[in-house]
Design an enzyme around this catalytic site. Structure first.
Site, PDB file in Angstrom:
ATOM      1  N   GLU A 166       0.802  -1.236   0.000  1.00 55.58           N
ATOM      2  CA  GLU A 166       0.000   0.000   0.000  1.00 55.58           C
ATOM      3  C   GLU A 166       0.825   1.270   0.000  1.00 55.58           C
ATOM      4  O   GLU A 166       0.639   2.159   0.836  1.00 55.58           O
ATOM      5  CB  GLU A 166      -0.988  -0.010   1.171  1.00 55.58           C
ATOM      6  CG  GLU A 166      -1.995  -1.119   1.063  1.00 55.58           C
ATOM      7  CD  GLU A 166      -3.183  -0.974   2.015  1.00 55.58           C
ATOM      8  OE1 GLU A 166      -3.207  -0.037   2.833  1.00 55.58           O
ATOM      9  OE2 GLU A 166      -4.109  -1.816   1.919  1.00 55.58           O
ATOM     10  N   GLU A 371      -5.398  -8.655   0.629  1.00 48.04           N
ATOM     11  CA  GLU A 371      -6.179  -8.276   1.820  1.00 48.04           C
ATOM     12  C   GLU A 371      -7.624  -8.054   1.417  1.00 48.04           C
ATOM     13  O   GLU A 371      -7.898  -7.500   0.342  1.00 48.04           O
ATOM     14  CB  GLU A 371      -5.660  -6.978   2.471  1.00 48.04           C
ATOM     15  CG  GLU A 371      -4.330  -7.101   3.150  1.00 48.04           C
ATOM     16  CD  GLU A 371      -3.889  -5.811   3.847  1.00 48.04           C
ATOM     17  OE1 GLU A 371      -4.753  -5.037   4.296  1.00 48.04           O
ATOM     18  OE2 GLU A 371      -2.670  -5.599   3.917  1.00 48.04           O
TER      19      GLU A 371
HETATM   20  C1  BGP Z   1      -4.578  -2.041   5.151  1.00 47.52           C
HETATM   21  C2  BGP Z   1      -3.213  -2.359   5.697  1.00 47.52           C
HETATM   22  C3  BGP Z   1      -3.185  -3.357   6.803  1.00 47.52           C
HETATM   23  C4  BGP Z   1      -4.402  -3.439   7.639  1.00 47.52           C
HETATM   24  C5  BGP Z   1      -5.707  -3.213   6.936  1.00 47.52           C
HETATM   25  C6  BGP Z   1      -6.884  -2.936   7.821  1.00 47.52           C
HETATM   26  O1  BGP Z   1      -4.621  -0.727   4.746  1.00 47.52           O
HETATM   27  O2  BGP Z   1      -2.390  -2.837   4.677  1.00 47.52           O
HETATM   28  O3  BGP Z   1      -1.976  -3.241   7.480  1.00 47.52           O
HETATM   29  O4  BGP Z   1      -4.284  -3.034   8.911  1.00 47.52           O
HETATM   30  O5  BGP Z   1      -5.650  -2.151   6.025  1.00 47.52           O
HETATM   31  O6  BGP Z   1      -6.818  -1.612   8.246  1.00 47.52           O
HETATM   32  P1  BGP Z   1      -6.973  -1.169   9.741  1.00 47.52           P
HETATM   33  O7  BGP Z   1      -5.948  -1.895  10.520  1.00 47.52           O
HETATM   34  O8  BGP Z   1      -6.735   0.304   9.719  1.00 47.52           O
HETATM   35  O9  BGP Z   1      -8.355  -1.525  10.117  1.00 47.52           O
END
Ligand code: BGP
Length: 471
Positions: A166, A371
């Protein structure tokens, strides 16, 4: 298109799950690990868990991998902490850090779980940050050296590599998610120079991977949304294209074609934020070719034409999935057709199919989802987490993968976020995503015991049937 008969998932489909080093490992200063910007700079609201213990995977990886095997994972996507391998970013190599990842990878391979390794997931070494971080071109060299170490050490055990997790969110929402460190508290012009330098780092790592590991595959891992216009007014469509260019296509075009998307470049020039491009940079960028596109998908975003004033802006400031708005470019809008999760993120399974179709249409590279998932306030009651809401979310997204495959899109894997509960980027441990519950809360690490959630049993069945039992 509606189908009488859907195409099945490929037999070798990589059913997986994801984590990242700093969110799962803990042991933040053990066995020679150096501090990263996450350790030195993340500012959390009062009472929100830090990353020092996280889910303690560093000490419990063997137990965790045994659970992943029981879940039936065919792949596990995780990141290596740069600061475990090279504690200050570009100096001495830390053998203890290397040994940890050998053990983890060996454990995975012994259970036939394919490791999918992210080189860098938000945790830039603090020592590099002190010297300007990504503003300093020496960080590009440090990254390529670090990548070389990983390829040499793990190249015979790892077939799939992801460059940078990201990058687009680090650039657009670095302050919200806490990834900027000291050097990121800078002007947009400086941040877009950092962006350019990260593109160079990514390109050189991809080229190096191909040169040194001809059998391996490597690709970028941006966060991608399809952008919808708020209405069919042509001005709204222009606004949606604007945001799509700046949020998505800038990153994808650079990774795949090695060139700046024209609309994104026009935006940078208009704002006075265009990076300096040194001799040889464009060649470096065009010479690197990813083997696939990995992407993270949580939702779509909807925008309208700018009204030219502060009403364009989302008051909460935005994060990875909450659109912010930018005066003169696009206005943040709500999509009335979509529900939101407990954290205000819109839920759009059909938009997932749209996103896969668009990526395939534009780039014709195989896709893997690294993800996707539902953050929720899970509750452990009498030893059980009844997360039927997560099952519903995942089921509806996996259905859309099968539809995209039936549409002719080449999708070869799905790694939902997360294999096991981790600490969220900026909303603590209460925002859980895992198939496996970790017994801790924001302030108290408790016993960190692992419990299989209802979604664990459900996902195991989906994997065992290779996606045939979705309905
Ligand atoms: C993405 C990231 C992750 C993860 C996920 C969920 O943007 O790559 O590291 O954490 O989102 O986001 P959050 O943890 O802010 O809920």
């Amino acid at each position: 298109m509606q189908y009488q008969q859907l195409r099945p998932f490929p037999g070798d489909f990589l059913w997986g799950a994801s984590t990242s080093a700093y969110q799962v490992e803990g042991a933040w200063n053990e066995d020679g690990k150096g501090p990263s910007v996450i350790d030195t700079h993340v500012k959390r609201p009062e009472g929100v868990a830090d990353f020092t213990v996280a889910s303690d995977h560093y000490h419990r990886y063997a137990e965790d991998v045994a659970l992943f095997a029981e879940l039936g994972l065919r792949a596990y996507r995780f990141s290596i902490a740069w600061t475990r391998i090279v504690p200050d970013g570009d100096g001495e190599v830390n053998r203890a850090g290397i040994a940890f990842y050998h053990q983890l990878i060996d454990e995975l391979r012994s259970k036939d779980i394919e490791p999918i390794v992210t080189l860098y997931h938000f945790d830039l070494p603090a020592a590099l940050d002190e010297r300007g971080g990504w503003s300093n071109r020496a960080t590009v060299d440090a990254f390529v050296r670090y990548a070389r170490i990983l390829f040499e050490e793990f190249g015979d055990k790892v077939r799939y590599w992801l460059t940078i997790n990201e990058q687009n969110m680090m650039i657009l929402h670095g302050r919200a998610i806490g990834t900027t460190g000291r050097s990121g508290e800078a002007s947009k012009r400086v941040i877009y120079q950092q962006n350019h330098n990260m593109f160079l780092a990514q390109a050189r790592a991809m080229a190096l991977c191909h040169e040194t590991l001809p059998e391996a595959k490597i690709g970028p891992a941006p966060n991608i949304v399809s952008v919808y216009p708020a209405t069919c007014a042509p001005e709204d469509v222009i606004a949606a294209d604007n945001w799509d260019a700046i949020r998505n296509l800038l990153y994808l075009d650079l990774a795949v074609h090695g060139s700046y998307h024209p609309l994104a470049w026009a935006y940078l020039v208009e704002r006075g934020w265009e990076p300096e491009i040194a001799d040889g940079d464009l060649e470096t960028l065009t010479n690197a070719k990813p083997d696939f596109i990995a992407f993270n998908y949580y939702s779509t975003q909807t925008v309208g034409a700018s009204r030219g004033d502060a009403s364009d802006l989302q008051l909460r400031g935005g994060d990875q999935q909450i659109v912010r708005g930018e005066i003169g470019l696009y206005r943040a809008a709500k999509n009335e057709h979509l529900p939101t999760n407990a954290f205000g993120w819109e839920i759009d399974p059909v938009g997932f199919r749209t996103t896969m179709r668009r990526l395939w249409d534009r780039y014709r590279l195989p896709l893997i989802i690294t993800e996707n998932g539902l953050g929720a306030y899970d509750e452990l009651v009498d030893g059980r987490v009844r997360d039927d809401y997560r099952i519903d979310y995942l089921r509806r997204h996996i259905e859309q993968i099968q539809l995209a495959i039936s549409d002719g899109v080449d999708v070869f894997g799905y790694c939902p976020w997360t294999a096991i509960d981790v600490v969220s980027t900026h909303q603590g441990i209460s925002k859980r995503y895992g198939f496996i519950h970790v017994n801790r809360d924001e302030n108290d690490p408790r016993d960190l015991a692992r419990t299989k959630k209802d979604s664990f049993h459900w996902y195991r069945g989906i994997i065992a049937g290779n996606g045939a039992d979705l309905h």
